[in-house]
Design a protein around this motif. Structure first.
Motif, short mmCIF file in Angstrom:
data_model
loop_
_atom_site.label_atom_id
_atom_site.label_comp_id
_atom_site.label_asym_id
_atom_site.label_seq_id
_atom_site.Cartn_x
_atom_site.Cartn_y
_atom_site.Cartn_z
N VAL A 41 -4.75 9.79 10.91
CA VAL A 41 -5.70 9.07 10.06
C VAL A 41 -4.93 8.49 8.88
O VAL A 41 -4.46 9.25 8.02
CB VAL A 41 -6.81 10.00 9.55
N PRO A 42 -4.76 7.17 8.81
CA PRO A 42 -4.11 6.58 7.63
C PRO A 42 -5.06 6.55 6.44
O PRO A 42 -6.29 6.56 6.61
CB PRO A 42 -3.76 5.16 8.10
N ASN A 43 -4.49 6.55 5.24
CA ASN A 43 -5.29 6.55 4.01
C ASN A 43 -6.26 7.73 4.00
O ASN A 43 -7.41 7.62 3.58
CB ASN A 43 -6.05 5.23 3.86
N SER A 44 -5.77 8.86 4.43
CA SER A 44 -6.64 10.00 4.72
C SER A 44 -7.28 10.62 3.48
O SER A 44 -8.26 11.35 3.59
CB SER A 44 -5.87 11.08 5.47
N HIS A 45 -6.73 10.33 2.28
CA HIS A 45 -7.36 10.80 1.04
C HIS A 45 -7.85 9.62 0.20
O HIS A 45 -8.16 9.81 -0.99
CB HIS A 45 -6.41 11.68 0.24
N GLY A 46 -7.90 8.44 0.80
CA GLY A 46 -8.49 7.28 0.14
C GLY A 46 -7.67 6.70 -0.98
O GLY A 46 -8.21 6.07 -1.89
N GLU A 47 -6.33 6.84 -0.92
CA GLU A 47 -5.51 6.36 -2.04
C GLU A 47 -5.51 4.84 -2.17
O GLU A 47 -5.21 4.32 -3.24
CB GLU A 47 -4.06 6.84 -1.88
N THR A 48 -5.84 4.11 -1.09
CA THR A 48 -5.83 2.66 -1.18
C THR A 48 -7.20 2.13 -0.75
O THR A 48 -8.10 2.87 -0.35
CB THR A 48 -4.71 2.05 -0.33
N GLU A 55 -10.52 20.00 8.96
CA GLU A 55 -10.66 20.96 7.86
C GLU A 55 -10.85 20.29 6.52
O GLU A 55 -11.62 20.76 5.68
CB GLU A 55 -9.42 21.87 7.82
N ASP A 56 -10.16 19.18 6.28
CA ASP A 56 -10.12 18.58 4.95
C ASP A 56 -11.35 17.71 4.71
O ASP A 56 -11.64 16.78 5.47
CB ASP A 56 -8.85 17.73 4.80
N ASP A 57 -12.08 17.99 3.62
CA ASP A 57 -13.31 17.25 3.32
C ASP A 57 -13.03 15.77 3.07
O ASP A 57 -13.80 14.90 3.52
CB ASP A 57 -13.99 17.83 2.07
N LEU A 58 -11.97 15.47 2.33
CA LEU A 58 -11.67 14.06 2.02
C LEU A 58 -11.36 13.28 3.28
O LEU A 58 -11.78 12.13 3.43
CB LEU A 58 -10.51 13.97 1.03
N THR A 59 -10.62 13.87 4.19
CA THR A 59 -10.30 13.17 5.43
C THR A 59 -11.58 12.89 6.23
O THR A 59 -11.77 11.78 6.76
CB THR A 59 -9.31 13.99 6.28
N ARG A 60 -12.48 13.84 6.29
CA ARG A 60 -13.74 13.59 6.97
C ARG A 60 -14.52 12.48 6.27
O ARG A 60 -15.14 11.64 6.92
CB ARG A 60 -14.60 14.87 7.05
N SER A 61 -14.50 12.47 4.94
CA SER A 61 -15.24 11.43 4.22
C SER A 61 -14.67 10.05 4.51
O SER A 61 -15.42 9.07 4.66
CB SER A 61 -15.24 11.72 2.72
N VAL A 62 -13.35 9.95 4.57
CA VAL A 62 -12.71 8.67 4.88
C VAL A 62 -13.12 8.20 6.28
O VAL A 62 -13.38 7.01 6.51
CB VAL A 62 -11.18 8.79 4.76
N HIS A 116 0.84 -1.19 0.00
CA HIS A 116 0.00 0.00 0.00
C HIS A 116 0.88 1.25 0.00
O HIS A 116 1.90 1.30 0.69
CB HIS A 116 -0.88 0.06 1.25
N ARG A 117 0.45 2.23 -0.75
CA ARG A 117 1.04 3.56 -0.68
C ARG A 117 -0.10 4.54 -0.48
O ARG A 117 -1.06 4.56 -1.26
CB ARG A 117 1.83 3.89 -1.94
N PHE A 118 -0.01 5.36 0.58
CA PHE A 118 -1.12 6.25 0.91
C PHE A 118 -0.62 7.40 1.77
O PHE A 118 0.50 7.39 2.28
CB PHE A 118 -2.23 5.48 1.65
N ARG A 119 -1.49 8.36 1.94
CA ARG A 119 -1.21 9.52 2.77
C ARG A 119 -1.70 9.28 4.20
O ARG A 119 -2.76 8.69 4.41
CB ARG A 119 -1.91 10.75 2.18
N VAL A 120 -0.92 9.75 5.16
CA VAL A 120 -1.32 9.76 6.56
C VAL A 120 -1.43 11.22 6.98
O VAL A 120 -0.51 12.01 6.74
CB VAL A 120 -0.31 9.02 7.46
N THR A 121 -2.56 11.56 7.59
CA THR A 121 -2.78 12.94 8.01
C THR A 121 -3.01 12.99 9.51
O THR A 121 -3.81 12.22 10.05
CB THR A 121 -4.00 13.54 7.29
N ALA A 122 -2.29 13.87 10.16
CA ALA A 122 -2.56 14.14 11.58
C ALA A 122 -3.67 15.16 11.68
O ALA A 122 -3.92 15.94 10.76
CB ALA A 122 -1.29 14.66 12.25
#
Length: 784
Positions: free
Chosen positions: A495-502, A524-531, A463-469
Motif C-alpha cells: 500500500v503506497p502512501n500508507s500513512h497519508g503523507e502525500t 493491523e494499522d488503523d491509518l493504513t486501513r483508513s487510507v 512525493h515522499r511517503f511510506r509504503v507498507t506491505a
C-alpha cells in the motif's frame, strides 16, 4: 454588494491608523434590534471613502464632533471631505439574527434563557458595528457592553470592569474586524489560570452538567496544546486571555476569534461522548488555538490566501491533538473523513489551487466559496507533505521567521515562501509552483516486475511517503519522474502512501488489490486501513468501483472493524455520499438492510458499540428492533432512532411529542422537528416545507427539518419538494453567504431523476447567489 478586490486595494491605500471603540446595548434581548455606537478613529489620504454597516436604522453620524448626513444605501456609509486624522461616531440599531451571521439570538427551550453571540466572518462584521470590513485594515478594538447584570459577557479582550450590567474590555492588539467576538448570556463557566493568563470554558446553563462532566478533559487538552505551541513557536501567545465558548447556532464548526474562541455546542453532547467526537473536539481545539498565530497574529492580506490560515490550522490541529494532547487516532478523522472530500473537490470544475492568485477571488462573495475542502483538507495534506519533504526542524524554522516578521500585520504567499526559502537549501519555490499553484493531484500506481512491486507516478509533483506491505513491513520512498522498484518487498502486497503523507490517488496492482479486498479488516494499522477506505470511496466516486461491489466490501469488512472512528466515518460517508450519488432509490432499502446487518455486531467495547449503533439506528427498518433499542441509546442516537421510526411509518405525532417532553431543550426541539418531517405522509411533508421555507426560520431548525424531509425510500412522496427546493432555494440564500452554505448543504439526499437533474442544470444556467451556485455546481459534478 460584496467588497471587491479592487475596492479593498484602493481603500487600503488611503486609510491607515484605524482603531475602534464599540459600545453595544443588549439590555433588551427580546427586541428586534440592538443598539450600537461605534467610534472609529482613522487617517485618510483621499477625500472620499466608505465604511460598511448593514441594515441599520435610527442612524446618527458625527464626523470630528459635527453631525453629518452621509449617503447610506443599507450596506455602505459614504464619507466625503476627508483629509488627515478623523474621528467618526456612528450610532444605529441593528437586527438580531437567527441565521448565524451577525448578532445571533437563541432562546433555550430547556429553561427559557436567552443567549447572544456575535458570529462574524466574511462580510459579517458590518452586521455588528460600522467598520472598514477588510482584513488588511487591522485595528485595535475596544468593546463595552450593557446587558442583564446577571449575565456573563465575554469578548476578545480581558474584562477590565464589570459593574451593574456594564462590561468594559481591554483594547485588543490590531486584529481583523471579521474576528471581533462578543457573547452574552447566563453562561456556566469553568475558569482557571495557566501560564500567567486567565482561561475559561463556557456553555449554556442547560449544559452545566455536561460542562462539569468534561471540564477536566477540556482543560487538559487546552493546556497541552497551549504549552506545545509555546514550545514550537518563538512568538508568544499574542492576546491577554483565552476563553472558549460552546455556543448555539454557529454555522461553522468553530471560529478563531482572538482570545475568545467559539465552538458549536453540539461538541458538548448529552450522554456518552462518542470516540470520534472526542478526537474531533481535541483536533478542533488545537486547530482554533493554532489560529491565534495563523490568522490572528498574522492575517492574510486578501482572501486568496485563506489557506495560509486554514491549511495551517487544519494541519496543526490533527498533529498537535495527537502529539501534545495524547489523542491517538486523531489523524483518522482527516485521512478517512475529510481527505476523501478533498479528492472529490479537486476533480470538480470548481477546483482551484491551494494558493490561488488574488485576481481569482474578485470579491468577498467569491472568497466564501474557497473556504472548502481544498483550503482545509487538501491544504492540510499538502503541508504534511511539505514537512515530510523538508523535515520538521526546517519547516518550523521557516514558520517562525514568517510569524515574527509579520506579527500583527498582513502577509501573502510570497512572504511565507520567502521565509521557508531562507530556512532551507531545497528548491522551495519550485515545490510551491507544482503543489500550491496548480490544482489537481497525481496518481501513484503499483505495478509488478516479476514479484517486485514498482511504483510509478502519473503527474508532476515530487512525493515522499511510506509504503507498507500487508505483513506490516514499511519503508519510506521518494517518487518523482522515475519509477521506484521495491525489491525488499518482493512477493508482498503493498500500500503506497500508507500513512497519508502525500496527497495523491493510489492505484494498486492486481495482487495488492486482491489482498486488500479479502483482508482489509485484518490489517493491523488503523491509518493504513483508513487510507484504503479512502481509496475505495474515491473509486466509487470515479465509477471505477460499482456501488454494489463497494457495499459488498462494507458487508465483509465493517463488522470486523476495530476503530470506532473508522466505523462512524465509513457509515457516514456511505449514507451521505455513496447512496445519494450512486444508488437508485429503488435499491436504497436493500442497501440500508445490508448496512444495518453489518452494524448489528456484538462488541464489549462501549465506543465501538456506540459507533455501530449510529449506523444501525440510521438504517434499521424493523420498528420493534428500533423501539427495543431506545433505552440503550445516547440522547442524540435516540432521536436518530425516533426519526427512523417516523421514516418507516412507526412514530406518530403523539409519540414524537412525548419523546420531546422527556428532556426538553434545543436538541429535543430539533430532533422532534426532524422526526415530524420524516413521516411518510403528504401532510407531514407539507408541514415540514412550511417550517423550512419560513423567511425567519433559524439555521439549525432549517437543517433539521430538511434533513428529516428527504428520504430516498420516499422518493415519489418527496419528488414535488425536490423541484420546489431547486426553485425556491435561491431566494432563501439571499439572507447571506453563511445561510446560503446551509441551504446548499441541505439539498436532497437521494439520486436525482433525469428530470430533476435537468432542472438543476436549468437553474445553474440562470442567476444564482455565488455560494449556492458553487454548492449546486459541485452537486451536479458529483452526480456525473
Amino acid at each position: 454588494m460584496s467588497l471587491t478586490l479592487d475596492e479593498a486595494r484602493a481603500r487600503a491605500a488611503v486609510i491607515s491608523d484605524v482603531s475602534y471603540a464599540v459600545d453595544l446595548d443588549l439590555t433588551d434581548p427580546s427586541a428586534d434590534r440592538f443598539g450600537c455606537r461605534t467610534t472609529v478613529r482613522f487617517r485618510a489620504s483621499a477625500p472620499d471613502t466608505f465604511l460598511e454597516l448593514t441594515a441599520a436604522t435610527d442612524l446618527e453620524v458625527t464626523l470630528d464632533g459635527a453631525p453629518v448626513d452621509p449617503a447610506y444605501d443599507g450596506r455602505r456609509l459614504h464619507l466625503t471631505g476627508l483629509d488627515g486624522a478623523h474621528e467618526l461616531t456612528v450610532q444605529a440599531r441593528l437586527p438580531f439574527v437567527t441565521d448565524g451571521e451577525g448578532l445571533h439570538r437563541t432562546v433555550d427551550p430547556a429553561d427559557g434563557e436567552t443567549y447572544l453571540g456575535a458570529y462574524l466572518g466574511l462580510d459579517v462584521a458590518q452586521r455588528l458595528f460600522a467598520c472598514f470590513d477588510q482584513n488588511d485594515l487591522k485595528a485595535p478594538v475596544t468593546i463595552s457592553v450593557a446587558a442583564d447584570p446577571s449575565w456573563t459577557v465575554l469578548a476578545n479582550g480581558r474584562a477590565v470592569s464589570e459593574s451593574g450590567g456594564h462590561w468594559e474590555f481591554a483594547p485588543t492588539p490590531p486584529i481583523p474586524v471579521a474576528l471581533v467576538c462578543v457573547v452574552a448570556g447566563p453562561w456556566r463557566s469553568v475558569r482557571w489560570e495557566h501560564a500567567g493568563l486567565p482561561f475559561g470554558w463556557h456553555a449554556r446553563a442547560s449544559l452545566a452538567t455536561e460542562l462539569a462532566r468534561d471540564a477536566d478533559e477540556l482543560r487538559a487538552v487546552t493546556e497541552a496544546c497551549f504549552d506545545h505551541y509555546a514550545e514550537i513557536f518563538e512568538e508568544p501567545y499574542p492576546f491577554d486571555s483565552f476563553d472558549q465558548v460552546l455556543v448555539p447556532g454557529l454555522n461553522w464548526g468553530a471560529q478563531e476569534q482572538p482570545g475568545c474562541v467559539i465552538y458549536r455546542d453540539e461538541m458538548l453532547p448529552v450522554g456518552r461522548v462518542p470516540e470520534d467526537l472526542r478526537l474531533l473536539r481535541a483536533s478542533v481545539v488545537a486547530h482554533e488555538m493554532a489560529h491565534m498565530w495563523f490568522g490572528d497574529l498574522v492575517t492574510m492580506t486578501w482572501w486568496e490566501d485563506s489557506w495560509l490560515q486554514e491549511s495551517f490550522a487544519d494541519y496543526l490541529g490533527y498533529r498537535v491533538a495527537e502529539e501534545a494532547g495524547g489523542y491517538v487516532g486523531a489523524l483518522l478523522g482527516h485521512e478517512a473523513g475529510r481527505k476523501p472530500a478533498a479528492y472529490d473537490a479537486d476533480e470538480r470544475r470548481s477546483t482551484h489551487p491551494v494558493a490561488a492568485h488574488p485576481e481569482d477571488v474578485p470579491d468577498v462573495a467569491a472568497a466564501a466559496t474557497i473556504f472548502d475542502s481544498i483550503s482545509y483538507a487538501k491544504g492540510n495534506s499538502v503541508l504534511r507533505q511539505l514537512v515530510t519533504w523538508l523535515g520538521d526542524e526546517t519547516f518550523l524554522r521557516g514558520v517562525n521567521t514568517y510569524l515574527t516578521r509579520h506579527r500583527f500585520a498582513n502577509a501573502t504567499l510570497a512572504d511565507f515562501v520567502a521565509a521557508l526559502d531562507e530556512a532551507s537549501d531545497r528548491d522551495v519555490r519550485a515545490w510551491v509552483e507544482v503543489w500550491l499553484r496548480q490544482s489537481g493531484f497525481d496518481t501513484i500506481r503499483v505495478e509488478r516486475d516479476g514479484d517486485v512491486p514498482v511504483l510509478h507516478r502519473d503527474g508532476v509533483r515530487p512525493h515522499r511517503f511510506r509504503v507498507t506491505a500487508l505483513d506490516g513491513t514499511s519503508t519510506y520512498v521518494d517518487l518523482a519522474d522515475d519509477p521506484v522498484p521495491l525489491p525488499q518487498l518482493a512477493g508482498l502486497a503493498v500500500v503506497p502512501n500508507s500513512h497519508g503523507e502525500t496527497f495523491a490517488r493510489i492505484v494498486l496492482d492486481e495482487q495488492s488489490w486482491d489482498a486488500v479486498a479479502t483482508g482489509l479488516s485484518g490489517i493491523e494499522d488503523d491509518l493504513t486501513r483508513s487510507v484504503l477506505w479512502t481509496m475505495l470511496f474515491d473509486q466509487v466516486q470515479t465509477r471505477d468501483l460499482a456501488p454494489q461491489d463497494f457495499l459488498a466490501l462494507v458487508e465483509r469488512h465493517l463488522p470486523a472493524e476495530r476503530s470506532p472512528s473508522l466505523v462512524s466515518t465509513i457509515v457516514t460517508r456511505t449514507l451521505g455520499r455513496v447512496l445519494p450519488l450512486r444508488v437508485p432509490h429503488e435499491s436504497v432499502a436493500e442497501a440500508h438492510a445490508l448496512i444495518a446487518a453489518a452494524c448489528a455486531t456484538p462488541t464489549d467495547d462501549p465506543d465501538l458499540a456506540q459507533a455501530f449503533a449510529g449506523g444501525l439506528v440510521a438504517t434499521q427498518s424493523d420498528p420493534a428492533l428500533l423501539r427495543g433499542s431506545l433505552g440503550s441509546l445516547t440522547p442524540a442516537l435516540r432521536w436518530r432512532a425516533v426519526r427512523r421510526l417516523a421514516e418507516v411509518g412507526a412514530a406518530d405525532v403523539e409519540l414524537i411529542e412525548a419523546e420531546r417532553r422527556r428532556a426538553p431543550g434545543l436538541a429535543a426541539d430539533l430532533g422532534a422537528a426532524a422526526a415530524l418531517a420524516a413521516r411518510p405522509t403528504p401532510a407531514a411533508k407539507a408541514e415540514a416545507w412550511a417550517v423550512a421555507s419560513d423567511p425567519a426560520v433559524g439555521n439549525r431548525m432549517f437543517t433539521a427539518v430538511l434533513g428529516g424531509l428527504w428520504s430516498a425510500q420516499q422518493a415519489d412522496l418527496i419528488a414535488p419538494y425536490v423541484d420546489r427546493y431547486l426553485r425556491e432555494a435561491p431566494s432563501w440564500s439571499e439572507r447571506g453567504a453563511g445561510f446560503a452554505q446551509v441551504v446548499g448543504q441541505a439539498r436532497p439526499t437521494l439520486l436525482l431523476t433525469d428530470a430533476q437533474r435537468a432542472l438543476l442544470h436549468e437553474q445553474l444556467a440562470g442567476e444564482l447567489p455565488t455560494v449556492l451556485r458553487r454548492q449546486w455546481s459541485d452537486w451536479a459534478d458529483d452526480l456525473g
